[in-house]
Design an enzyme around this catalytic site. Structure first.
Site, PDB file in Angstrom:
ATOM      1  N   TYR A 145     -28.262   8.663   5.379  1.00 51.48           N
ATOM      2  CA  TYR A 145     -28.484   7.634   6.480  1.00 51.48           C
ATOM      3  C   TYR A 145     -27.416   7.746   7.404  1.00 51.48           C
ATOM      4  O   TYR A 145     -26.676   8.412   7.637  1.00 51.48           O
ATOM      5  CB  TYR A 145     -28.345   6.133   5.694  1.00 51.48           C
ATOM      6  CG  TYR A 145     -26.961   5.898   4.987  1.00 51.48           C
ATOM      7  CD1 TYR A 145     -25.840   5.615   5.793  1.00 51.48           C
ATOM      8  CD2 TYR A 145     -26.661   6.278   3.528  1.00 51.48           C
ATOM      9  CE1 TYR A 145     -24.557   5.406   5.003  1.00 51.48           C
ATOM     10  CE2 TYR A 145     -25.557   5.917   3.000  1.00 51.48           C
ATOM     11  CZ  TYR A 145     -24.516   5.308   3.756  1.00 51.48           C
ATOM     12  OH  TYR A 145     -23.112   5.292   3.084  1.00 51.48           O
TER      13      TYR A 145
ATOM     14  N   GLU B 183       0.833  -1.209  -0.162  1.00 60.11           N
ATOM     15  CA  GLU B 183      -0.039   0.123  -0.157  1.00 60.11           C
ATOM     16  C   GLU B 183       0.818   1.218   0.075  1.00 60.11           C
ATOM     17  O   GLU B 183       1.777   1.431   0.779  1.00 60.11           O
ATOM     18  CB  GLU B 183      -0.900   0.055   1.249  1.00 60.11           C
ATOM     19  CG  GLU B 183      -1.505   1.323   1.631  1.00 60.11           C
ATOM     20  CD  GLU B 183      -2.765   1.733   0.573  1.00 60.11           C
ATOM     21  OE1 GLU B 183      -3.355   1.045  -0.017  1.00 60.11           O
ATOM     22  OE2 GLU B 183      -2.552   3.054   0.196  1.00 60.11           O
TER      23      GLU B 183
ATOM     24  N   ARG C 171     -17.058   4.522   6.670  1.00 58.87           N
ATOM     25  CA  ARG C 171     -16.218   3.699   5.945  1.00 58.87           C
ATOM     26  C   ARG C 171     -14.912   3.192   6.713  1.00 58.87           C
ATOM     27  O   ARG C 171     -14.322   2.150   6.394  1.00 58.87           O
ATOM     28  CB  ARG C 171     -15.702   4.780   4.595  1.00 58.87           C
ATOM     29  CG  ARG C 171     -14.560   4.133   3.663  1.00 58.87           C
ATOM     30  CD  ARG C 171     -14.384   5.396   2.764  1.00 58.87           C
ATOM     31  NE  ARG C 171     -15.401   5.217   1.968  1.00 58.87           N
ATOM     32  CZ  ARG C 171     -15.369   4.651   0.593  1.00 58.87           C
ATOM     33  NH1 ARG C 171     -14.200   4.013   0.174  1.00 58.87           N
ATOM     34  NH2 ARG C 171     -16.202   4.470  -0.234  1.00 58.87           N
TER      35      ARG C 171
HETATM   36  C1  LIG Z   1     -18.659   9.582  -2.631  1.00 59.93           C
HETATM   37  C2  LIG Z   1     -18.542   7.809  -2.736  1.00 59.93           C
HETATM   38  C3  LIG Z   1     -19.466   6.930  -2.102  1.00 59.93           C
HETATM   39  C4  LIG Z   1     -19.564   5.639  -2.323  1.00 59.93           C
HETATM   40  N1  LIG Z   1     -20.026   4.723  -1.574  1.00 59.93           N
HETATM   41  C5  LIG Z   1     -20.101   3.394  -1.877  1.00 59.93           C
HETATM   42  C6  LIG Z   1     -21.010   2.630  -0.979  1.00 59.93           C
HETATM   43  O1  LIG Z   1     -22.021   3.080  -0.262  1.00 59.93           O
HETATM   44  N2  LIG Z   1     -21.079   1.292  -1.230  1.00 59.93           N
HETATM   45  C7  LIG Z   1     -20.181   0.798  -2.156  1.00 59.93           C
HETATM   46  O2  LIG Z   1     -20.000  -0.559  -2.252  1.00 59.93           O
HETATM   47  N3  LIG Z   1     -19.424   1.340  -2.691  1.00 59.93           N
HETATM   48  C8  LIG Z   1     -19.287   2.956  -2.541  1.00 59.93           C
HETATM   49  N4  LIG Z   1     -18.336   3.611  -3.391  1.00 59.93           N
HETATM   50  C9  LIG Z   1     -17.387   3.110  -4.213  1.00 59.93           C
HETATM   51  C10 LIG Z   1     -16.225   2.639  -3.405  1.00 59.93           C
HETATM   52  O3  LIG Z   1     -15.792   3.679  -2.551  1.00 59.93           O
HETATM   53  C11 LIG Z   1     -15.139   2.034  -4.219  1.00 59.93           C
HETATM   54  O4  LIG Z   1     -15.655   1.387  -5.339  1.00 59.93           O
HETATM   55  C12 LIG Z   1     -14.078   1.215  -3.443  1.00 59.93           C
HETATM   56  O5  LIG Z   1     -13.463   2.183  -2.514  1.00 59.93           O
HETATM   57  C13 LIG Z   1     -13.167   0.522  -4.405  1.00 59.93           C
HETATM   58  O6  LIG Z   1     -12.364  -0.321  -3.718  1.00 59.93           O
HETATM   59  P1  LIG Z   1     -11.030  -0.702  -4.337  1.00 59.93           P
HETATM   60  O7  LIG Z   1     -10.213  -1.586  -3.216  1.00 59.93           O
HETATM   61  O8  LIG Z   1     -10.961  -1.087  -5.571  1.00 59.93           O
HETATM   62  O9  LIG Z   1     -10.234   0.649  -4.689  1.00 59.93           O
HETATM   63  P2  LIG Z   1      -9.883   1.617  -3.232  1.00 59.93           P
HETATM   64  O10 LIG Z   1     -10.684   1.637  -2.208  1.00 59.93           O
HETATM   65  O11 LIG Z   1      -9.542   3.202  -4.132  1.00 59.93           O
HETATM   66  O12 LIG Z   1      -8.387   1.333  -2.814  1.00 59.93           O
HETATM   67  C14 LIG Z   1      -7.220   1.440  -3.490  1.00 59.93           C
HETATM   68  C15 LIG Z   1      -5.990   1.430  -2.796  1.00 59.93           C
HETATM   69  O13 LIG Z   1      -4.752   1.201  -3.542  1.00 59.93           O
HETATM   70  C16 LIG Z   1      -3.423   2.340  -3.124  1.00 59.93           C
HETATM   71  N5  LIG Z   1      -2.910   2.468  -4.391  1.00 59.93           N
HETATM   72  C17 LIG Z   1      -3.267   3.235  -5.412  1.00 59.93           C
HETATM   73  N6  LIG Z   1      -2.219   3.379  -6.240  1.00 59.93           N
HETATM   74  C18 LIG Z   1      -1.161   2.755  -5.331  1.00 59.93           C
HETATM   75  C19 LIG Z   1       0.067   2.358  -5.947  1.00 59.93           C
HETATM   76  N7  LIG Z   1       0.784   2.934  -7.113  1.00 59.93           N
HETATM   77  N8  LIG Z   1       1.057   1.611  -4.993  1.00 59.93           N
HETATM   78  C20 LIG Z   1       0.601   0.983  -4.086  1.00 59.93           C
HETATM   79  N9  LIG Z   1      -0.802   1.486  -3.550  1.00 59.93           N
HETATM   80  C21 LIG Z   1      -1.638   2.280  -4.296  1.00 59.93           C
HETATM   81  C22 LIG Z   1      -4.462   3.519  -2.385  1.00 59.93           C
HETATM   82  O14 LIG Z   1      -4.078   4.242  -1.604  1.00 59.93           O
HETATM   83  C23 LIG Z   1      -5.731   2.859  -1.940  1.00 59.93           C
HETATM   84  O15 LIG Z   1      -5.521   2.361  -0.439  1.00 59.93           O
HETATM   85  C24 LIG Z   1     -18.684   5.081  -3.086  1.00 59.93           C
HETATM   86  C25 LIG Z   1     -17.514   5.855  -3.657  1.00 59.93           C
HETATM   87  C26 LIG Z   1     -17.671   7.380  -3.617  1.00 59.93           C
HETATM   88  C27 LIG Z   1     -16.788   8.213  -4.589  1.00 59.93           C
END
Ligand SMILES: Cc1cc2nc3c(=O)[nH]c(=O)nc-3n(C[C@H](O)[C@H](O)[C@H](O)COP(=O)(O)OP(=O)(O)OC[C@H]3O[C@@H](n4cnc5c(N)ncnc54)[C@H](O)[C@@H]3O)c2cc1C
Length: 388
Positions: free
Chosen positions: A211, A34, A105
């Site tokens: 909510y 990370e 979150r």
């Molecule tokens: C306003 C908002 C509300 C939302 N509400 C919901 C909801 O109610 N329910 C729901 O299911 N989804 C919701 N979502 C969507 C959800 O937040 C995302 O789909 C989810 O966080 C995606 O998870 P992920 O693990 O793919 O990516 P992320 O959670 O974005 O995690 C990516 C990780 O990779 C790390 N990273 C990035 N680049 C690198 C690199 N080069 N090297 C090492 N680490 C790196 C980042 O620091 C981060 O920790 C919402 C989104 C938004 C914007």
């Protein structure tokens, strides 16, 4: 599997941590890299509908979340000014066999993190490059260090570098809308309350979802979608601030319940709403994508993190299903199983029509069982064996 595989996961977000749990359960050695130096408790709520809370149960974090999360009575959709109900879906736990949980979150992230051994998570490791050779993948990091694994999962979010290496460079789509959001103490509402549902208020060109995020209703959350001229964009950070006065003005004329929440809100954050068209491929050789890195979507169906968590469950099953250590076949099976569903959800999320009225079936979405859904044999042949 003929030998114990080692897998490197890039990104310790919701998808990366869920994948670490499911892969470990499948007997695979996992290390998570990370970029952040430490985890911050970002001010946002998150909904886990039954399709993802079923996976949270499978990996052992459901009980912890149930102690603090709010369990809304229904998925409620109302008209922005009159409050007329467009559609309401009561969500008792027995409807889809798993709970509907609304929480901070940080509570979800914390529970996923606590569920894993601390020593498999490496912080301050920003990926800068990948190299595939002789059935191994070498990861390079910004601090000059390197690591090796049998395969890599890119769970590095909407601005994914791994995606760029697998598919080639391009920018996510920004359709000129932003989300304001805030989590705050209900005591600031001076005795006013909201309905015990997850309520979406539908306006002509904007909406707001509100909510509680705590079982004791001590914390309230909202997230909006409003047009924003220009192409203001949030990078990795969840900490960009919004202007609460602009926010209140954008919802002037909305129902009293909405205005009393916005009036009580002390400050807010804002986030550019980004999405992508479904990608042509999710993997290249021994590198595969998961979550927002391959199917980022607008948050309008609350399925971004949920589908990342589903991905984690299916990907682990694909490893178990392939004979020997045919990693590339496991990746193609995962894509064949997952892509039709995530593409469908991306399209409906983009159109922002989900539950806006009518009586459309919801069981395909909330009744999905990632631990038992049939796996789909891949038809696509192996692609290049090296990232571009
Ligand atoms: C306003 C908002 C509300 C939302 N509400 C919901 C909801 O109610 N329910 C729901 O299911 N989804 C919701 N979502 C969507 C959800 O937040 C995302 O789909 C989810 O966080 C995606 O998870 P992920 O693990 O793919 O990516 P992320 O959670 O974005 O995690 C990516 C990780 O990779 C790390 N990273 C990035 N680049 C690198 C690199 N080069 N090297 C090492 N680490 C790196 C980042 O620091 C981060 O920790 C919402 C989104 C938004 C914007």
């Amino acid at each position: 599997m003929s030998k114990r595989l080692s897998i490197a996961i890039v990104g310790a977000g919701m998808g990366g941590l869920a994948a670490a749990a499911t892969l470990r359960m499948a007997g695979i050695d996992v290390t998570v890299y990370e970029q952040a130096r430490q985890f911050a408790r970002v001010g946002a709520g998150i909904q886990m509908l039954p399709n993802s809370s079923r996976v949270l149960r499978h990996i052992g974090v459901e009980q912890k979340l149930r102690q603090t999360a709010f369990m809304p009575y229904s998925h409620l959709n109302r008209v922005w000014d009159t409050g007329e109900v467009k559609r309401e879906l009561p969500m008792p736990e027995d409807l889809y066999g798993a709970p509907f949980l609304c929480m901070h979150r940080g509570d979800l992230h914390g529970a996923l993190l606590e569920n894993l051994p601390r020593d498999i998570i490496c912080l301050n490791k920003k990926l800068t490059g990948l190299d595939q050779k002789n059935g191994r993948v070498t990861l390079s990091f910004a601090d000059g260090t390197k690591a090796e694994a049998d395969a890599v999962i890119g769970a590095d979010g909407v601005h994914s570098l791994v995606r760029e290496l697998v598919v080639g460079p391009d920018a996510p789509l920004h359709k000129g809308r932003i989300a304001y959001r805030a989590v705050f103490d209900t005591s600031l509402m001076n005795g006013k309350t909201i309905k015990p549902s997850r309520t979406k208020w539908w306006g002509p060109d904007r909406h707001i979802v509100i909510y509680y995020t705590k079982a004791d209703r001590s914390e309230v959350y909202f997230v909006t979608s409003v047009p924003e001229p220009g192409d203001w964009i949030t990078k990795e950070s969840w900490s960009a601030k919004g202007d609460v006065k602009e926010l209140r003005a954008a919802y002037d004329g909305f129902h009293d319940e909405v205005r009393s929440v916005l009036h009580a809100c002390p400050d807010c954050h804002k986030w550019a709403i980004l999405e992508r068209e479904p990608l042509p491929t999710w993997s290249n050789g021994r590198v595969v994508l998961l979550g927002d890195s391959c199917h980022p979507m607008t948050p309008y169906m609350a399925q971004g993190a949920a589908t990342s968590i589903e991905d984690a469950a299916v990907l682990a099953r694909c490893f178990t299903a392939v004979e020997g250590d045919d990693i590339e076949r496991a990746f193609r099976m995962y894509e064949a199983t997952r892509k039709p569903r995530t593409s469908r959800i991306q399209a409906i999320s983009s159109a922002n029509t989900w539950m806006s009225g009518g009586s459309e079936d919801t069981s395909w979405l909330y009744g999905y069982d990632a631990m038992n859904v049939p796996l789909v044999e891949p038809t696509r042949a192996a692609t290049d064996t090296h990232p571009r």
